[in-house]
Design an enzyme around this catalytic site. Sequence first.
Site, short mmCIF file in Angstrom:
data_model
loop_
_atom_site.label_atom_id
_atom_site.label_comp_id
_atom_site.label_asym_id
_atom_site.label_seq_id
_atom_site.Cartn_x
_atom_site.Cartn_y
_atom_site.Cartn_z
N ARG A 15 -76.79 -6.77 40.74
CA ARG A 15 -75.89 -7.26 41.65
C ARG A 15 -76.68 -8.60 42.41
O ARG A 15 -76.32 -9.68 42.25
CB ARG A 15 -75.60 -6.36 43.16
N HIS A 207 -86.58 -5.24 51.61
CA HIS A 207 -86.05 -6.13 50.70
C HIS A 207 -86.76 -7.53 50.76
O HIS A 207 -86.26 -8.33 51.52
CB HIS A 207 -84.52 -6.07 50.66
N CYS A 240 -83.87 -17.86 44.46
CA CYS A 240 -83.67 -17.88 46.06
C CYS A 240 -82.73 -18.94 46.10
O CYS A 240 -82.91 -20.20 45.70
CB CYS A 240 -84.99 -18.46 46.61
#
Length: 303
Positions: A15, A207, A240
């Site tokens: 995901r 996370h 990112c």
Amino acid sequence: MNLPEKVTIVEVGPRDGLQNEPGVVATEVKVGFIDRLARTGLSVVEATSFVHPTWVPQLADAAEVLAGIDPVDGVRYPVLVPNEHGLDRALEAGVGEVAVFGAASETFSERNLGRGIDASLQMFAPVVGRATAAGLRVRGYVSTVCGCPYQGEVPSDDVRRVTSALLELGCHEVSLGDTIGVGTPRQVQELVHAVAADVGVDRLAVHLHDTYGQGLANTLAAFEAGVTIADTSAGGLGGCPFAPGATGNLATEDLVYALHGSGVETGVDLEALVDTTAWMAEQLDRPPVSRVARAILAKRDAH
Ligand code: MG
């Protein structure tokens, strides 16, 4: 180091990793990736997202992916749902667990969810309510917990407020996300202590992105503070979105190697995980960013 005996890794590659891929990965490759991951001993594999395809075209085939996987007993396959429409699609697909995605930064929330923190919590309320009423587990994500690409500093009081609110809505756990990977170990520990003082450490996950090379150190720092659940991505998949070219998620292999070497159980077979990462790297036609995967693959090549 004071580490837990055993930790749970939430694999987010299919995901979080694939949604940040520049190209769209074929449905059968996603299915193959998820099925391979679920056979490495991972107990949670976040499979996809029911975000509107206009926002995340990379995961437009969410229903097809879920229909295609060959589920392993005991493995959970949560999916991201942004709103009630996403929840409807997830329920139709027969999922057992969903996740909602909030932010601790007001500015980030406005830019990414199109509404401020309070309005986003109002949007999540019926999603979490209906999901829990249907017997699903709901995970809450809080992004930008160590810093925001727009407003810079994010006060820990804001992280505490959003985390508590998500748990009060009915989330079973909240994952604290360092979306831009700017946090450092002591900052992460202090943040975990502050949030855990409100809600207890058992319902927290972390996370922590590796953008600045701090992902592993920060995750271990969170474990020292009592957290036992961490999100990572096989091979370190996922850039990112706020730092083009930079790495995103901490690689699952890097965390597993550190933990096994330190006597902490993960249930994951590191060699099988590296096989999966190598397979996925072939599909994507580029080497993994994970240092551990690269080292193990280089060692295999040398033999
Ligand atoms: Mg991530």
